[in-house]
Design a protein around this motif. Structure first.
Motif, mmCIF file in Angstrom:
data_model
loop_
_atom_site.group_PDB
_atom_site.id
_atom_site.type_symbol
_atom_site.label_atom_id
_atom_site.label_comp_id
_atom_site.label_asym_id
_atom_site.label_seq_id
_atom_site.Cartn_x
_atom_site.Cartn_y
_atom_site.Cartn_z
ATOM 1 N N THR A 219 0.843 -1.189 0.000
ATOM 2 C CA THR A 219 0.000 0.000 0.000
ATOM 3 C C THR A 219 0.877 1.237 0.000
ATOM 4 O OG1 THR A 219 -1.669 -1.201 1.255
ATOM 5 C CG2 THR A 219 -1.865 1.203 1.196
ATOM 6 N N PHE A 220 0.672 2.118 -0.977
ATOM 7 C CA PHE A 220 1.394 3.388 -1.003
ATOM 8 C C PHE A 220 0.656 4.399 -0.135
ATOM 9 C CE2 PHE A 220 2.815 1.616 -5.148
ATOM 10 C CZ PHE A 220 4.188 1.677 -4.926
ATOM 11 N N ASN A 221 1.407 5.226 0.545
ATOM 12 C CA ASN A 221 0.851 6.299 1.375
ATOM 13 C C ASN A 221 -0.296 5.830 2.268
ATOM 14 O OD1 ASN A 221 2.508 8.261 -0.135
ATOM 15 N ND2 ASN A 221 1.066 7.778 -1.791
ATOM 16 N N ASN B 132 -3.869 0.527 -16.994
ATOM 17 C CA ASN B 132 -3.008 1.461 -16.274
ATOM 18 C C ASN B 132 -3.325 1.429 -14.793
ATOM 19 O OD1 ASN B 132 -1.124 2.673 -17.870
ATOM 20 N ND2 ASN B 132 -2.581 4.143 -18.727
ATOM 21 N N GLY B 133 -2.290 1.314 -13.974
ATOM 22 C CA GLY B 133 -2.511 1.311 -12.534
ATOM 23 C C GLY B 133 -2.888 -0.044 -11.973
ATOM 24 N N ALA B 134 -2.813 -1.080 -12.798
ATOM 25 C CA ALA B 134 -3.181 -2.423 -12.328
ATOM 26 C C ALA B 134 -2.169 -2.977 -11.329
ATOM 27 C CB ALA B 134 -3.311 -3.372 -13.522
ATOM 28 N N GLY B 135 -0.960 -2.427 -11.360
ATOM 29 C CA GLY B 135 0.062 -2.884 -10.421
ATOM 30 C C GLY B 135 1.179 -3.669 -11.088
ATOM 31 N N LYS B 136 1.243 -3.607 -12.417
ATOM 32 C CA LYS B 136 2.257 -4.381 -13.138
ATOM 33 C C LYS B 136 3.672 -3.926 -12.773
ATOM 34 C CE LYS B 136 0.615 -3.003 -17.124
ATOM 35 N NZ LYS B 136 -0.463 -2.079 -16.708
ATOM 36 N N SER B 137 3.891 -2.608 -12.873
ATOM 37 C CA SER B 137 5.233 -2.096 -12.557
ATOM 38 C C SER B 137 5.564 -2.313 -11.091
ATOM 39 C CB SER B 137 5.322 -0.602 -12.877
ATOM 40 O OG SER B 137 5.146 -0.394 -14.244
ATOM 41 N N THR B 138 4.565 -2.100 -10.240
ATOM 42 C CA THR B 138 4.803 -2.298 -8.807
ATOM 43 C C THR B 138 5.210 -3.738 -8.529
ATOM 44 O OG1 THR B 138 3.137 -0.619 -8.370
ATOM 45 C CG2 THR B 138 3.814 -1.980 -6.522
ATOM 46 N N PHE B 139 4.557 -4.669 -9.225
ATOM 47 C CA PHE B 139 4.902 -6.085 -9.033
ATOM 48 C C PHE B 139 6.344 -6.354 -9.464
ATOM 49 C CE2 PHE B 139 4.744 -10.538 -10.785
ATOM 50 C CZ PHE B 139 4.888 -11.152 -9.542
ATOM 51 N N GLU C 76 -3.990 7.223 -0.342
ATOM 52 C CA GLU C 76 -3.648 5.815 -0.145
ATOM 53 C C GLU C 76 -3.979 5.001 -1.396
ATOM 54 O OE1 GLU C 76 -4.613 3.786 3.654
ATOM 55 O OE2 GLU C 76 -5.860 2.483 2.413
ATOM 56 N N THR C 77 -3.011 4.182 -1.835
ATOM 57 C CA THR C 77 -3.231 3.310 -2.993
ATOM 58 C C THR C 77 -2.796 1.894 -2.658
ATOM 59 O OG1 THR C 77 -2.505 5.167 -4.365
ATOM 60 C CG2 THR C 77 -2.822 3.060 -5.460
ATOM 61 N N GLN C 78 -3.729 0.964 -2.762
ATOM 62 C CA GLN C 78 -3.361 -0.445 -2.570
ATOM 63 C C GLN C 78 -2.909 -0.982 -3.908
ATOM 64 O OE1 GLN C 78 -7.209 -1.704 -0.854
ATOM 65 N NE2 GLN C 78 -6.005 -2.358 0.909
HETATM 66 N N1 LIG Z 1 5.801 5.333 -5.835
HETATM 67 C C1 LIG Z 1 4.447 5.378 -5.781
HETATM 68 N N2 LIG Z 1 3.829 6.167 -4.879
HETATM 69 C C2 LIG Z 1 2.489 6.198 -4.794
HETATM 70 N N3 LIG Z 1 1.673 5.495 -5.584
HETATM 71 C C3 LIG Z 1 2.225 4.694 -6.523
HETATM 72 C C4 LIG Z 1 3.643 4.608 -6.667
HETATM 73 N N4 LIG Z 1 3.905 3.725 -7.675
HETATM 74 C C5 LIG Z 1 2.710 3.305 -8.128
HETATM 75 N N5 LIG Z 1 1.699 3.874 -7.443
HETATM 76 C C6 LIG Z 1 0.262 3.606 -7.638
HETATM 77 O O1 LIG Z 1 0.076 2.213 -7.532
HETATM 78 C C7 LIG Z 1 -0.841 1.769 -8.529
HETATM 79 C C8 LIG Z 1 -0.181 0.752 -9.407
HETATM 80 O O2 LIG Z 1 0.768 1.398 -10.219
HETATM 81 P P1 LIG Z 1 1.698 0.663 -11.278
HETATM 82 O O3 LIG Z 1 2.236 -0.559 -10.662
HETATM 83 O O4 LIG Z 1 2.673 1.654 -11.786
HETATM 84 O O5 LIG Z 1 0.659 0.274 -12.420
HETATM 85 P P2 LIG Z 1 0.902 -0.266 -13.890
HETATM 86 O O6 LIG Z 1 2.362 -0.445 -14.102
HETATM 87 O O7 LIG Z 1 0.146 -1.540 -13.949
HETATM 88 O O8 LIG Z 1 0.310 0.751 -14.803
HETATM 89 C C9 LIG Z 1 -1.307 3.016 -9.267
HETATM 90 O O9 LIG Z 1 -2.514 3.430 -8.724
HETATM 91 C C10 LIG Z 1 -0.216 4.015 -9.008
HETATM 92 O O10 LIG Z 1 -0.733 5.316 -9.016
#
Ligand SMILES: Nc1ncnc2c1ncn2[C@@H]1O[C@H](COP(=O)(O)OP(=O)(O)O)[C@@H](O)[C@H]1O
Ligand SMILES: [Mg+2]
Lengths: 296, 264
Positions: free
Chosen positions: B10-12, B41-48, B18-20
């Motif tokens: 969870t971010f922030n 967009n925003g599915a969490g791919k990059s975060t994963f 707050e973003t889960q």
């Molecule tokens: N460093 C960060 N701080 C706050 N929120 C983030 C950060 N990185 C990603 N998010 C949020 O987390 C969610 C998933 O983002 P991300 O993994 O980049 O998605 P994707 O790559 O699938 O488009 C989004 O809602 C994004 O706004």
């Protein structure tokens, strides 16, 4: 200008080229704005002068002074890497702390070296005057340092430091422990500055608590003058440029002080240096801004 | 083999923004498999991917690669096992260093860096041979700063760099998205070739449904920080782009207006 003045300027220019090389490592290679220099330069002087005055061998004293500089840089790096204190602030904290530490080491505001042996008078051959021999020896020292730095920064370990400064995220992704790289780079940078301080004290007849004031500014000015005289991204040329910059900068000061027609007086030099350094600090930022890059 | 289990991030937390980003993300990739990852967009791919590489610490869950627990390791310590190519061509290379210096850095990925020269003649020849396979003439520009290359060239070199040293997992996060269509096609082709050549276990995020189905052996769709579709084998062969789009619609509960964009 007399030959004596010229050689004197060359001597100080060469000593400050070691400072400039240190500043080049922190500001340019690591992109760490490090003001520790204003404390580690007098630290090197204080350690060397105090040890020599206490009867230690000048070579040992110079080496210990160099190590002391390295430790100072290490602590600044540690404040930044481990305690997450902003780089500039970490270095200011260290610089301030070193003022007290240097006073403690010397036990008084200055330690004169008049009759004591120095690395210069121990090595000096009979046939050469001291004011000729000192710059000569320094040329060898500076060249040796330059070649060692060039070699180190093309090793795997040196490359890791350069990568850390250039693109820390990429460096980490390649397995570089970037925190460690910053520590190593800062130690190396301030070791050179400590060495310069030790040599300065031995050429100028002792160490003084105020000998560090403005060291960083002179070092940066040397880097900038060098980079504008010999612009190059190649490391072995950049290190030459920095050395030439330090010497040219020193000659410029000697010239300005020794001639009436320029109209500059001693008190103007700090202003000139400050303007130069301001330009140096702003130009890379503008360049980054224009190329649309952002840090991460 | 990658084994990510019940990742949560969870971010922030506790703030209005707050973003889960990850909500029970679980995925296993057997050794040698090439998985494509899609999701809005925003599915969490990059975060994963960042969680797997260590750039982002997870709040809970575990990440194992070949049985080694990576969950607490910093990025640089995982680099021994994980190779990456970033979306931004500028991010994956050091612009101040030369092509050969960049490659030398990658050649030592995850290994102890000592005091021997980074670019030795034998290594230079290896780099030259590797670069020649790109057909971009870069084999004659080894000592040029990599900052002088175009985005596509830098991305191609990044791919070579990722394969210079064995890895247990290759992460590609929309690594062709910043390139023009022709260059993107070239880099994708190169990706497929390198992955096959080195039999790399690979996870590739892409925004193109076509690519997601055509490349690799398995496709995974993420939505709201977890896997909502996971297809491989004959089931995947039977799928078409419009099936994926239907899936998209279903999970998003809304129409996708801009089909053209997603079909690209
Ligand atoms: N460093 C960060 N701080 C706050 N929120 C983030 C950060 N990185 C990603 N998010 C949020 O987390 C969610 C998933 O983002 P991300 O993994 O980049 O998605 P994707 O790559 O699938 O488009 C989004 O809602 C994004 O706004
Ligand atoms: Mg993304």
């Amino acid at each position: 200008m007399s030959l004596y003045t010229l050689l004197g300027a060359l001597e100080i220019g060469l000593i400050f080229s070691l400072v400039a090389l240190g500043v080049y490592i922190s500001f340019r290679l690591l992109r760490f704005p490090d003001l520790t220099v204003d404390g580690s330069f007098p630290l090197g002087g204080a350690v060397a002068a105090t040890m020599i005055a206490a009867g230690y061998d000048p070579f040992t004293s110079t080496i210990v002074a160099t190590i002391a500089g390295a430790v100072a840089g290490l602590i600044t790096g540690w404040l930044n890497v481990r305690l997450k204190i902003m780089d500039l602030l970490a270095s200011i904290l260290m610089m301030i702390a070193l003022y007290s530490i240097n006073l403690r080491i010397m036990g008084k505001p200055n330690v004169p070296l008049i009759m004591e042996p120095t690395v210069f008078n121990l090595l000096q051959p009979e046939a050469l005057a001291d004011y000729v021999f000192r710059p000569l020896l320094l040329v060898f020292v500076v060249l040796a340092v330059k070649l060692l730095l060039d070699a180190y920064f093309s090793t795997q370990s040196g490359l890791a430091i350069r990568a850390t400064g250039s693109n820390a995220r990429m460096a980490r992704a390649q397995g570089v422990n970037t925190g460690l790289a910053v520590l190593a780079g800062m130690a190396l940078s301030n070791a050179l500055v400590g060495l310069a301080g030790a040599l300065f004290a031995q050429t100028q007849g002792g160490a003084d608590i105020s000998m560090g004031v403005g060291t960083i500014v002179i070092g940066l000015a040397a880097v900038i003058v060098g980079e504008s005289l010999l612009p190059s991204r190649k490391l072995y040329l950049a290190t030459i440029a920095v050395i030439v910059g330090a010497i040219v900068y020193r000659f410029f000061i000697a010239l300005a002080l020794n001639s009436d027609f320029i109209g500059l007086q001693a008190q103007d030099l700090n202003l000139v240096t400050a303007v130069l350094v301001t330009v140096a600090l702003v130009v890379p930022k503008l360049r980054a801004h224009w190329s649309g890059k952002k840090g991460n | 083999m990658l084994k990510a289990t019940d990742l949560r991030l969870t971010f922030n937390p506790g703030t209005p923004i707050e973003t889960q980003a990850l909500r029970g993300m679980t995925l296993e990739i057997p050794t040698g498999q090439f998985v494509t990852v899609i999701g809005s967009n925003g599915a969490g791919k990059s975060t994963f991917l960042n969680a797997v590489s260590g750039e982002q610490r997870v709040d809970s869950g575990t990440i194992e690669i070949d049985g080694i627990d990576m969950t607490r390791l910093p990025v640089w310590a995982r680099a021994r096992h994980v190779a990456r190519v970033f979306q931004d061509p500028l991010a994956g290379t050091c612009e101040d260093l030369t092509i050969e210096e960049n490659m030398a850095l990658a050649k030592m990925r995850g290994e102890r860096r000592g005091f021997s020269f980074a670019v030795k003649p034998a290594l230079r020849e290896e780099f030259r041979a590797q670069l020649a396979t790109l057909g971009l003439g870069l084999e004659n520009r080894l000592s040029d700063r990599i900052g002088l290359l175009s985005g596509g060239q830098r991305q191609a070199v990044s791919l070579l760099m990722a394969a210079l040293q064995p890895s247990r997992l290759l992460l590609l996060d929309e690594h062709t998205a910043a390139l023009d269509p022709r260059t993107a096609a070239f880099v994708l082709e190169l990706t497929v070739r390198i992955v096959a050549e080195h039999k790399l276990t690979t996870m590739m995020v892409t925004h193109s449904m076509r690519q997601a189905l055509d490349v690799g052996q398995r496709t995974v769709m993420l939505h709201q920080g977890r896997v909502v579709l996971d297809v491989a084998g004959t089931e995947r062969e039977g799928l078409d782009v419009h099936h994926l789009l239907d899936m998209f619609e279903k999970v998003r509960g809304e129409e996708i207006d801009d089909d053209a964009l997603l079909l690209g």
